[in-house]
Design a protein around this motif. Structure first.
Motif, PDB file in Angstrom:
ATOM      1  N   SER A  63       0.791  -1.217   0.000  1.00  0.00           N
ATOM      2  CA  SER A  63       0.000   0.000   0.000  1.00  0.00           C
ATOM      3  C   SER A  63       0.831   1.279   0.000  1.00  0.00           C
ATOM      4  N   VAL A  64       2.133   1.175   0.285  1.00  0.00           N
ATOM      5  CA  VAL A  64       2.960   2.376   0.372  1.00  0.00           C
ATOM      6  C   VAL A  64       4.096   2.396  -0.632  1.00  0.00           C
ATOM      7  N   LYS A  65       4.254   1.343  -1.411  1.00  0.00           N
ATOM      8  CA  LYS A  65       5.330   1.296  -2.393  1.00  0.00           C
ATOM      9  C   LYS A  65       5.227   2.462  -3.368  1.00  0.00           C
ATOM     10  N   GLY A  66       6.361   3.089  -3.602  1.00  0.00           N
ATOM     11  CA  GLY A  66       6.398   4.228  -4.503  1.00  0.00           C
ATOM     12  C   GLY A  66       6.072   5.544  -3.847  1.00  0.00           C
ATOM     13  N   ARG A  67       5.591   5.505  -2.616  1.00  0.00           N
ATOM     14  CA  ARG A  67       5.226   6.727  -1.903  1.00  0.00           C
ATOM     15  C   ARG A  67       6.072   6.962  -0.650  1.00  0.00           C
ATOM     16  N   PHE A  68       6.447   5.885   0.016  1.00  0.00           N
ATOM     17  CA  PHE A  68       7.221   5.988   1.252  1.00  0.00           C
ATOM     18  C   PHE A  68       8.647   5.507   1.012  1.00  0.00           C
ATOM     19  N   THR A  69       9.581   6.065   1.751  1.00  0.00           N
ATOM     20  CA  THR A  69      10.976   5.657   1.669  1.00  0.00           C
ATOM     21  C   THR A  69      11.561   5.532   3.067  1.00  0.00           C
ATOM     22  N   ILE A  70      12.091   4.369   3.373  1.00  0.00           N
ATOM     23  CA  ILE A  70      12.737   4.153   4.659  1.00  0.00           C
ATOM     24  C   ILE A  70      14.243   4.323   4.494  1.00  0.00           C
ATOM     25  N   SER A  71      14.870   4.921   5.475  1.00  0.00           N
ATOM     26  CA  SER A  71      16.312   5.110   5.445  1.00  0.00           C
ATOM     27  C   SER A  71      16.830   5.181   6.877  1.00  0.00           C
ATOM     28  N   LYS A  72      18.134   5.156   7.017  1.00  0.00           N
ATOM     29  CA  LYS A  72      18.722   5.236   8.340  1.00  0.00           C
ATOM     30  C   LYS A  72      20.049   5.967   8.295  1.00  0.00           C
ATOM     31  N   ASP A  73      20.383   6.561   9.412  1.00  0.00           N
ATOM     32  CA  ASP A  73      21.666   7.226   9.586  1.00  0.00           C
ATOM     33  C   ASP A  73      22.311   6.561  10.789  1.00  0.00           C
ATOM     34  N   ASN A  74      23.213   5.644  10.531  1.00  0.00           N
ATOM     35  CA  ASN A  74      23.826   4.896  11.621  1.00  0.00           C
ATOM     36  C   ASN A  74      24.644   5.776  12.556  1.00  0.00           C
ATOM     37  N   ALA A  75      25.250   6.812  12.018  1.00  0.00           N
ATOM     38  CA  ALA A  75      26.044   7.711  12.846  1.00  0.00           C
ATOM     39  C   ALA A  75      25.180   8.403  13.889  1.00  0.00           C
ATOM     40  N   LYS A  76      23.928   8.665  13.542  1.00  0.00           N
ATOM     41  CA  LYS A  76      23.002   9.325  14.455  1.00  0.00           C
ATOM     42  C   LYS A  76      22.064   8.347  15.146  1.00  0.00           C
ATOM     43  N   ASN A  77      22.212   7.062  14.825  1.00  0.00           N
ATOM     44  CA  ASN A  77      21.346   6.032  15.385  1.00  0.00           C
ATOM     45  C   ASN A  77      19.874   6.384  15.175  1.00  0.00           C
ATOM     46  N   THR A  78      19.570   6.830  13.975  1.00  0.00           N
ATOM     47  CA  THR A  78      18.237   7.326  13.670  1.00  0.00           C
ATOM     48  C   THR A  78      17.668   6.665  12.421  1.00  0.00           C
ATOM     49  N   LEU A  79      16.421   6.287  12.510  1.00  0.00           N
ATOM     50  CA  LEU A  79      15.662   5.715  11.413  1.00  0.00           C
ATOM     51  C   LEU A  79      14.676   6.758  10.911  1.00  0.00           C
ATOM     52  N   TYR A  80      14.446   6.773   9.606  1.00  0.00           N
ATOM     53  CA  TYR A  80      13.541   7.743   9.013  1.00  0.00           C
ATOM     54  C   TYR A  80      12.494   7.057   8.146  1.00  0.00           C
ATOM     55  N   LEU A  81      11.374   7.722   8.003  1.00  0.00           N
ATOM     56  CA  LEU A  81      10.360   7.312   7.047  1.00  0.00           C
ATOM     57  C   LEU A  81       9.862   8.564   6.344  1.00  0.00           C
ATOM     58  N   GLN A  82      10.248   8.702   5.087  1.00  0.00           N
ATOM     59  CA  GLN A  82       9.762   9.801   4.270  1.00  0.00           C
ATOM     60  C   GLN A  82       8.455   9.372   3.627  1.00  0.00           C
ATOM     61  N   MET A  83       7.403  10.110   3.894  1.00  0.00           N
ATOM     62  CA  MET A  83       6.078   9.774   3.391  1.00  0.00           C
ATOM     63  C   MET A  83       5.611  10.873   2.449  1.00  0.00           C
TER      64      MET A  83
END
Length: 129
Positions: A63-83
């Motif tokens: 349902s979210v393919k093509g619209r959402f993007t998951i990524s991470k910044d290991n240096a900041k120990n942070t996960l992101y979800l661009q919607m």
């Protein structure tokens, strides 16, 4: 003990965008697989997106393919979800989760199953209306 804290949830118009963040405590190992899940009132929790530790492999719910993007910044120990291109049906509480044991890439779809995650954040509300 792994602590996960989500932020970035908001109320937006259909077609709008949001970027969710999840800050993990230092107890979270870099090799953990991470995921985003959501749960709307009256519905079961569903997998939104997941990412392997190296960040080179990702999985998304249909349902979210093509619209959402998951990524991470290991240096900041942070996960992101661009919607992007948000729809009213995206309205839900969004949760960040961590899985200490990552499945084989051949079974990466398991990362969209919430039962495979051991640690959870408190959730951040996304409302699209």
């Amino acid at each position: 003990h792994v602590q996960l804290v989500e932020s970035g949830g908001d109320s937006v118009q259909p077609g709008g965008s949001l970027r969710l963040s999840c800050v993990a405590s230092n107890a979270a190992r870099r090799h953990y697989c991470m995921g985003w899940f959501r749960q709307a009132p009256g519905k079961e929790r569903e997998g939104v997106a997941a990412i392997y530790s190296g960040g080179d492999r990702t999985f998304y719910g249909d349902s979210v393919k093509g619209r959402f993007t998951i990524s991470k910044d290991n240096a900041k120990n942070t996960l992101y979800l661009q919607m992007d291109s948000l729809k009213p049906e995206d309205t839900a509480m969004y949760y960040c989760a961590a899985a200490p044991r990552c499945p084989s890439l051949l079974r990466g779809y398991l990362l969209l199953n919430p039962t495979n995650f051991a640690y959870w954040g408190q959730g951040t509300q996304v409302t699209v209306s």
